[in-house]
Design an enzyme around this catalytic site. Structure first.
Site, PDB file in Angstrom:
ATOM      1  N   CYS A 167       0.861  -1.177   0.000  1.00  0.00           N
ATOM      2  CA  CYS A 167       0.000   0.000   0.000  1.00  0.00           C
ATOM      3  C   CYS A 167       0.898   1.228   0.000  1.00  0.00           C
ATOM      4  O   CYS A 167       1.926   1.242   0.682  1.00  0.00           O
ATOM      5  CB  CYS A 167      -0.885  -0.017   1.245  1.00  0.00           C
ATOM      6  N   GLU A 214      -9.102  -0.575  -2.944  1.00  0.00           N
ATOM      7  CA  GLU A 214      -9.465   0.855  -2.877  1.00  0.00           C
ATOM      8  C   GLU A 214     -10.769   1.083  -2.120  1.00  0.00           C
ATOM      9  O   GLU A 214     -10.872   2.030  -1.331  1.00  0.00           O
ATOM     10  CB  GLU A 214      -9.555   1.459  -4.285  1.00  0.00           C
TER      11      GLU A 214
HETATM   12  C1  N9Y Z   1      -1.703   1.540  -4.061  1.00  0.00           C
HETATM   13  C2  N9Y Z   1      -1.470   0.033  -4.230  1.00  0.00           C
HETATM   14  C3  N9Y Z   1      -2.742  -0.667  -4.648  1.00  0.00           C
HETATM   15  C4  N9Y Z   1      -2.594  -2.152  -5.008  1.00  0.00           C
HETATM   16  C5  N9Y Z   1      -1.960  -3.027  -3.941  1.00  0.00           C
HETATM   17  C6  N9Y Z   1      -2.520  -4.415  -4.165  1.00  0.00           C
HETATM   18  C7  N9Y Z   1      -3.746  -4.282  -5.005  1.00  0.00           C
HETATM   19  C8  N9Y Z   1      -3.927  -2.817  -5.277  1.00  0.00           C
HETATM   20  C9  N9Y Z   1      -0.344  -0.147  -5.234  1.00  0.00           C
HETATM   21  C10 N9Y Z   1       2.396  -0.748  -2.909  1.00  0.00           C
HETATM   22  C11 N9Y Z   1       3.562  -0.828  -3.845  1.00  0.00           C
HETATM   23  C12 N9Y Z   1       3.216  -1.430  -5.159  1.00  0.00           C
HETATM   24  C13 N9Y Z   1       2.002  -0.773  -5.761  1.00  0.00           C
HETATM   25  C14 N9Y Z   1       1.612  -1.546  -6.993  1.00  0.00           C
HETATM   26  C15 N9Y Z   1       1.949  -1.463  -9.441  1.00  0.00           C
HETATM   27  C16 N9Y Z   1       1.487  -2.714  -9.789  1.00  0.00           C
HETATM   28  C17 N9Y Z   1       1.414  -3.054 -11.125  1.00  0.00           C
HETATM   29  C18 N9Y Z   1       1.818  -2.153 -12.058  1.00  0.00           C
HETATM   30  C19 N9Y Z   1       2.252  -0.925 -11.644  1.00  0.00           C
HETATM   31  C20 N9Y Z   1      -3.840   2.153  -3.108  1.00  0.00           C
HETATM   32  N1  N9Y Z   1      -2.565   1.825  -2.946  1.00  0.00           N
HETATM   33  N2  N9Y Z   1       0.870  -0.633  -4.825  1.00  0.00           N
HETATM   34  N3  N9Y Z   1       1.095  -0.987  -3.502  1.00  0.00           N
HETATM   35  N4  N9Y Z   1       2.058  -0.993  -8.138  1.00  0.00           N
HETATM   36  N5  N9Y Z   1       2.311  -0.591 -10.353  1.00  0.00           N
HETATM   37  O1  N9Y Z   1      -2.096   1.706  -1.722  1.00  0.00           O
HETATM   38  O2  N9Y Z   1      -0.533   0.168  -6.370  1.00  0.00           O
HETATM   39  O3  N9Y Z   1       0.963  -2.562  -6.931  1.00  0.00           O
HETATM   40  O4  N9Y Z   1      -4.630   2.165  -2.204  1.00  0.00           O
HETATM   41 NI    NI Z   2      -3.637   1.206  -0.427  1.00  0.00          NI
END
Ligand code: N9Y
Ligand code: NI
Length: 187
Positions: free
Chosen positions: A114, A158
């Site tokens: 996250c 989300e």
């Molecule tokens: C952002 C989160 C949301 C995802 C986490 C798991 C499902 C939804 C987020 C932390 C670091 C990585 C990043 C990520 C990514 C993945 C694929 C392609 C590009 C919203 N958040 N991440 N979590 N990045 N980027 O906290 O995106 O998965 O609430």
């Molecule tokens: Ni998150």
């Protein structure tokens, strides 16, 4: 422009509050917020802009992460297989709601992270494998979409944020990698 400095981290009580419903017609400020949230995700996935502004790449963002306790989320999910840069799903969702879901659960093989959590939390995060979600778009039009697998997981992560829920609330504390029989692993 939204940067990492605008994103609050765990410990901030806003992340634990159920956020307020948005009323219509939308005001300009709320529209701008939605657009800025989606722009942040797009920028964060652009290697040059991410480097320039020190953005951590994200696929989703919820207003409470910006210390704004409103029911608005953005998702921008790239198609990893496809070079055309066409996202699988790119949307701002206002007052999103899971109206039905599968019995089957699913979790990401790598667990979850996250942008509001600056540490690794190991463990599977079981979620519904398929969901039907209703929301209002930035034009105030009612939408209803069916999602499965990865996009379903992202949108549930989300929607959890606007309900004050963190991904690790779903991890089995005693056995982080133990799963029930009805949970498939998405890799
Ligand atoms: C952002 C989160 C949301 C995802 C986490 C798991 C499902 C939804 C987020 C932390 C670091 C990585 C990043 C990520 C990514 C993945 C694929 C392609 C590009 C919203 N958040 N991440 N979590 N990045 N980027 O906290 O995106 O998965 O609430
Ligand atoms: Ni998150």
């Amino acid at each position: 422009m939204i940067t990492m400095n605008d994103i609050i981290r765990e410990g901030n009580p806003t992340l634990r509050l159920p956020a307020e419903e948005i009323t219509f017609p939308l005001d300009e400020e709320t529209k701008k917020l939605g657009q800025d949230m989606l722009e942040f995700l797009q920028n964060s996935q652009d290697p040059e802009l991410a480097e320039k502004y020190q953005l951590r790449a994200g696929v989703g963002l919820a207003a409470p992460q910006l210390d704004i306790s409103k029911r608005i989320i953005a998702v921008h999910i790239p198609d990893m297989e496809d070079e055309t840069n066409e996202p699988i799903l790119s949307a701002v969702m206002i007052n999103p709601k899971v109206v039905s879901h599968s019995v089957q659960s699913a979790c990401l093989a790598e667990g979850e992270g996250c942008l509001s959590v600056d540490r690794e939390v190991p463990g599977y995060v079981p979620r519904h494998s398929r969901v039907t979600v209703t929301y209002l778009d930035l034009n105030g039009e009612q939408q209803k979409i069916r999602l499965k697998n990865y996009p379903a997981i992202v949108v549930q992560h989300e929607i959890d944020h606007i309900n004050g829920i963190m991904f690790y609330d779903h991890i089995n504390q005693d056995a982080p990698f133990k799963l029930d029989d009805n949970v498939s692993i998405i890799s």
